[in-house]
Design an enzyme around this catalytic site. Structure first.
Site, PDB file in Angstrom:
ATOM      1  N   SER A 168      23.463  15.892  -8.407  1.00 23.05           N
ATOM      2  CA  SER A 168      25.027  16.615  -8.444  1.00 23.05           C
ATOM      3  C   SER A 168      25.928  15.196  -8.103  1.00 23.05           C
ATOM      4  O   SER A 168      25.643  14.996  -6.953  1.00 23.05           O
ATOM      5  CB  SER A 168      25.015  17.877  -7.577  1.00 23.05           C
ATOM      6  OG  SER A 168      26.629  17.842  -7.448  1.00 23.05           O
ATOM      7  N   ARG A 221      40.005  17.514  -3.415  1.00 19.41           N
ATOM      8  CA  ARG A 221      39.934  18.636  -3.487  1.00 19.41           C
ATOM      9  C   ARG A 221      41.537  19.493  -3.560  1.00 19.41           C
ATOM     10  O   ARG A 221      41.815  20.075  -4.164  1.00 19.41           O
ATOM     11  CB  ARG A 221      38.829  19.564  -2.661  1.00 19.41           C
ATOM     12  CG  ARG A 221      37.541  19.151  -3.034  1.00 19.41           C
ATOM     13  CD  ARG A 221      37.322  19.504  -4.458  1.00 19.41           C
ATOM     14  NE  ARG A 221      35.908  19.373  -5.027  1.00 19.41           N
ATOM     15  CZ  ARG A 221      35.490  18.575  -5.816  1.00 19.41           C
ATOM     16  NH1 ARG A 221      36.396  17.673  -6.359  1.00 19.41           N
ATOM     17  NH2 ARG A 221      34.162  18.379  -6.154  1.00 19.41           N
ATOM     18  N   ASP A 246      33.509  22.654  -0.805  1.00 19.90           N
ATOM     19  CA  ASP A 246      34.571  22.423  -1.635  1.00 19.90           C
ATOM     20  C   ASP A 246      35.370  23.893  -2.154  1.00 19.90           C
ATOM     21  O   ASP A 246      36.344  23.801  -2.156  1.00 19.90           O
ATOM     22  CB  ASP A 246      34.206  21.915  -2.949  1.00 19.90           C
ATOM     23  CG  ASP A 246      33.956  20.588  -2.889  1.00 19.90           C
ATOM     24  OD1 ASP A 246      34.556  19.605  -1.964  1.00 19.90           O
ATOM     25  OD2 ASP A 246      32.891  19.839  -3.397  1.00 19.90           O
ATOM     26  N   ASP A 303      28.581  23.484 -15.337  1.00 20.38           N
ATOM     27  CA  ASP A 303      29.215  24.968 -14.531  1.00 20.38           C
ATOM     28  C   ASP A 303      30.521  25.274 -15.062  1.00 20.38           C
ATOM     29  O   ASP A 303      30.888  26.524 -15.344  1.00 20.38           O
ATOM     30  CB  ASP A 303      29.429  24.555 -12.925  1.00 20.38           C
ATOM     31  CG  ASP A 303      28.015  24.611 -12.469  1.00 20.38           C
ATOM     32  OD1 ASP A 303      27.009  24.963 -12.886  1.00 20.38           O
ATOM     33  OD2 ASP A 303      27.863  23.988 -11.367  1.00 20.38           O
TER      34      ASP A 303
HETATM   35  N1  ARG Z   1      29.543  16.767   1.149  1.00 14.57           N
HETATM   36  C1  ARG Z   1      30.638  16.336   0.349  1.00 14.57           C
HETATM   37  C2  ARG Z   1      31.803  16.722   1.039  1.00 14.57           C
HETATM   38  O1  ARG Z   1      31.629  17.840   1.318  1.00 14.57           O
HETATM   39  C3  ARG Z   1      30.540  16.157  -1.142  1.00 14.57           C
HETATM   40  C4  ARG Z   1      30.364  17.381  -1.810  1.00 14.57           C
HETATM   41  C5  ARG Z   1      30.463  17.325  -3.038  1.00 14.57           C
HETATM   42  N2  ARG Z   1      29.138  16.611  -3.515  1.00 14.57           N
HETATM   43  C6  ARG Z   1      28.548  16.322  -4.793  1.00 14.57           C
HETATM   44  N3  ARG Z   1      27.426  15.741  -4.793  1.00 14.57           N
HETATM   45  N4  ARG Z   1      28.814  17.317  -5.778  1.00 14.57           N
HETATM   46  O2  ARG Z   1      32.938  16.136   1.052  1.00 14.57           O
END
Ligand code: ARG
Length: 420
Positions: A177, A96, A125, A16
């Site tokens: 992912s 993040r 995110d 991405d």
């Molecule tokens: N569900 C988790 C969160 O919101 C992880 C999100 C990202 N997950 C991923 N497999 N890329 O913090």
């Protein structure tokens, strides 16, 4: 040739964000600088800068922020006992705001007109990135290409990458992912989208299956100072090293696998697999120490606020006055969270073996049933009399409905006072 604008991109090196570099250059006639945050992920970041430049970035940097991540994000969350929906230690959610901070810093340093991230339009995110950026640099423009670009599948992105000679080879093989840092790994997509499907062996990245873990348990002693782990097995250790070490030990015993259906901020339920051996062990041990050293009322209120704290992290409100205020409370409580916890790791579980602290509120002479007992048994009679007085009074006033309330029958007229 002078470009129209300069954009700082949060770059992971994956499909991405690689496609994003080229796409932003074309769409906005922009010059791209990339920022990659190292938050202690196991995946090597060597070659990321070259890859960004090969893709078309004008400047690329990797920032090692692991120490800052642990000290300023992970440990405050650990001290607060923050587990989202009582389960998820939030490696991704905590990472993040720091990545957003690194992005903002790079944008300022390089005089960028905008920042861009590679989050999708239906996840948490994007919210965490953009709310953090807004809190740190309210004037900065944010672009979220994944919300606006034309690609509707991975295949289309790969097609675009091929057409533009974007190096992607190593990034497109996994059906999942995966997001990873020192505090844990988040895994979703593919067969994991069916909550009834048990995660296949290949979905796990850093833990063994409990059934394949050693047949003998392993004891680990963890020493905390003011709520922060400082020693492992009696050995003083720097925080980053301590967490890496616990990830290894826990992972080898199948500890820290979490299979969760969770409530996203954007209103949907999603299924995610987490692997967080160190986080699981440390949260467990830390709470055990608090059980020993915190005053009852403080312990009770703190566990309520832990949920608030977890929610604010999950919902992207790290840089908020609420977090500072809660930190004030949490840090006050941690003054006596000093001591040692011994845990036993065995086939996927972490079990308390023992705990000790110079601030222990556990009084052996008050607790014992032997002749050393100093508890005043006679004082209990008066205590019970007064403690139970409201219930006694209530029953005396509401006598007629009394027999209904103790059985399973319908409560007819519970609030009706007894007839004289
Ligand atoms: N569900 C988790 C969160 O919101 C992880 C999100 C990202 N997950 C991923 N497999 N890329 O913090």
């Amino acid at each position: 040739m002078k470009k129209n604008m300069r954009i700082a991109v949060a770059y992971s090196g994956g499909l991405d964000t690689s496609v994003m570099i080229k796409w932003l250059m074309e769409k906005y006639d922009a010059e791209i600088i990339t920022v990659t945050g190292n938050l202690g992920q196991k995946k090597e970041l060597v070659g990321v800068e070259e890859k960004a430049k090969k893709t078309g970035a004008f400047k690329a940097s990797v920032v090692d922020a692991t120490k800052e991540f642990v000290a300023e994000f992970v440990f405050p969350a650990l001290k607060a006992g923050a587990l989202y929906e009582n389960a998820y230690p939030m490696a991704t959610s905590l990472g993040r705001p720091l990545l957003a901070k690194l992005l903002v810093e790079a944008a300022h340093k390089e005089n960028a007109d905008a920042v861009a991230h590679g989050c999708t339009g239906k996840g948490n995110d994007q919210v965490r990135f953009e709310v953090s950026i807004a809190a740190l640099a309210p004037e900065l423009r944010v672009i979220a290409p994944l919300r606006e670009w034309e690609f509707t599948s991975r295949e289309e992105e790969i097609e675009y990458a091929k057409k533009h000679n974007i190096p992607i080879a190593a990034t497109v093989s996994s059906p999942y992912s995966i997001d990873e840092n020192i505090w844990g790994t988040s895994i979703e997509c593919g067969v994991l989208e069916d909550p009834m499907v048990e995660p296949p062996a290949d979905s796990y990245q850093r833990t063994v299956a409990p059934e394949d873990a050693p047949d003998t348990p392993e004891y680990v002693s963890i020493e905390f100072e003011k709520g922060i782990p400082v020693r492992l097995g009696g050995k003083q250790m720097e925080s980053v090293e301590l967490i890496h070490r616990l990830n290894e030990i826990g992972g080898a015993h199948g500890v820290g696998r979490i299979n969760l259906v969770e409530n996203r901020l954007v209103g949907i339920k999603s299924r995610e697999i987490y692997e967080a051996p160190a986080a699981t062990i440390l949260h467990f041990a830390h709470t055990e120490l608090e059980r020993l050293t915190l005053d009852k009322a403080v312990f009770h209120l703190k566990s309520q606020l832990a949920q608030e704290y977890a929610n604010l992290i999950y919902n992207g409100l790290w840089f908020s006055p609420l977090r500072s205020a809660l930190d004030g409370f949490v840090n006050e409580t941690q003054k006596t969270v000093t001591g040692t916890v011994k845990v036993k790791l065995f086939k996927g579980s972490v079990i308390i073996a023992g705990r000790t602290s110079k601030y222990s509120l556990y009084s052996p002479t008050l607790a014992t049933y032997t002749k050393d007992d100093t508890f005043d048994h006679t004082a209990s009679a008066g205590f019970i009399k007064i403690f139970g007085l409201p219930l006694k009074t209530y029953r005396q006033v509401n006598r007629s409905s009394g027999k209904n309330r103790t059985g399973n029958g319908a409560h007819k007229s519970t609030h009706e006072p007894s007839k004289p």
